[in-house]
Design a protein around this motif. Sequence first.
Motif, short mmCIF file in Angstrom:
data_model
loop_
_atom_site.label_atom_id
_atom_site.label_comp_id
_atom_site.label_asym_id
_atom_site.label_seq_id
_atom_site.Cartn_x
_atom_site.Cartn_y
_atom_site.Cartn_z
N VAL A 274 61.30 37.56 12.90
CA VAL A 274 61.26 36.26 12.22
C VAL A 274 60.60 36.40 10.86
O VAL A 274 61.06 35.83 9.86
CB VAL A 274 60.52 35.21 13.07
N LEU A 275 59.54 37.20 10.79
CA LEU A 275 58.81 37.34 9.53
C LEU A 275 59.35 38.45 8.64
O LEU A 275 59.50 38.26 7.43
CB LEU A 275 57.33 37.61 9.83
N LYS A 276 59.68 39.60 9.23
CA LYS A 276 59.98 40.77 8.42
C LYS A 276 61.38 41.32 8.59
O LYS A 276 61.78 42.25 7.88
CB LYS A 276 58.96 41.89 8.73
N GLY A 277 62.15 40.77 9.54
CA GLY A 277 63.48 41.27 9.78
C GLY A 277 63.47 42.59 10.53
O GLY A 277 62.42 43.04 11.00
N PRO A 278 64.64 43.24 10.69
CA PRO A 278 65.93 42.81 10.15
C PRO A 278 66.46 41.58 10.87
O PRO A 278 66.00 41.25 11.97
CB PRO A 278 66.83 44.03 10.40
#
Length: 378
Positions: A332-336
């Motif tokens: 959610v914050l950094k992906g992918p």
Amino acid sequence: MSNQVEIGRGKRGRQAMPLDAVSIVPTRRTRDPEDVSLDWQIDAFNFSMPVIGAPMDSVMSPATAIQLGKLGGMGVLNLEGLWTRYEDPQPVLDEIAALQAQSFSPENTARLQQLYSAPIKPELISARLEEIRESGVVVAGALTPQRTQEFYKTVLDAGVDMFVIRGTTVSAQHVSETKEPLDLKKFIYELDVPVIVGGAAGYTPALHLMRTGAAGVLVGFGGGASSTTRRALGIRVPMATAISDIAEARRDYMDESGGRYVHVIADGGMGNSGDIVKAIGMGADAVMLGTTLARAEEAPGKGWHWGLEAAHPEFPRGDRTEVGTVAPLEQVLKGPSSHTNGTANLMGALRRAMASCGYTDLKDFQKVEVHLSETYTR
């Protein structure tokens, strides 16, 4: 140019803009996203992303606060929530997740009021904060102004690093004929830890909060998707205007105080990555996220989102809202991400937007050019 609009013969109102009304405008220069820094510092604490987890039981548990801290943000635990009322809150969280599948439900609200009527236990405040401290991340807890004087000594004794005073509307000058009000300036002056306080949604109240010595001011009324403050109380200030106004208060307070910088933290109304980008572009230093983090697989609400105001014993101003689940918190914050609707890889979106507009740090990105939607300029 005045933005006062005549509503009727006896009332004029100031035109204000929500985040939906503004768009970020690229400049002549672009950058490589890998060159962009999302580092943010408040007081003595450094973070690799400008993200604070909202102190809401559907968003932050001790475990998710620790996880967010290790990912580079700061989680804030609600010290009036289920984690400080129940030794084992998991059965309560499971019950809330299993309530009727609709947002507006008097039956659901009545049950929330019952569950939140359990007393707050000081020993659980200490235990939860100690659990977070043992992980090595920044320890942050939140109380409402009404409960601050009752529990703040317990919070400080537990070793909190950052203290958050968060309410629907918080002022530096609360007047009461029946109760001794919290003297924010005296209170903050006597504390040994930085304080973030809010919500505020206008230049003047924010300037007064800055004068109390607060390290940061929360812009907005929090709650976002789960709050019914606008419907129940008629109170709302569109976020783009609120952030811009309070960013101006920050600048004027710097001049007034001889250079003291107070952080502006957007709180509420940011349901996707584009809203976060625009909040920073309008002048916010960081964002406090509820809905967007409530969609994480680890979130205590299990795809449902609610705030403390939803269980107010006399005048509830919030619903338990279904926000769904999209991915683990890290994704959610950094992906992918496999999502195209701005619900995942939030920091990747911010990094890419800054790079597309030619900026490499958050402070400079506050200067980005914005356009207004035609809908709001007619």
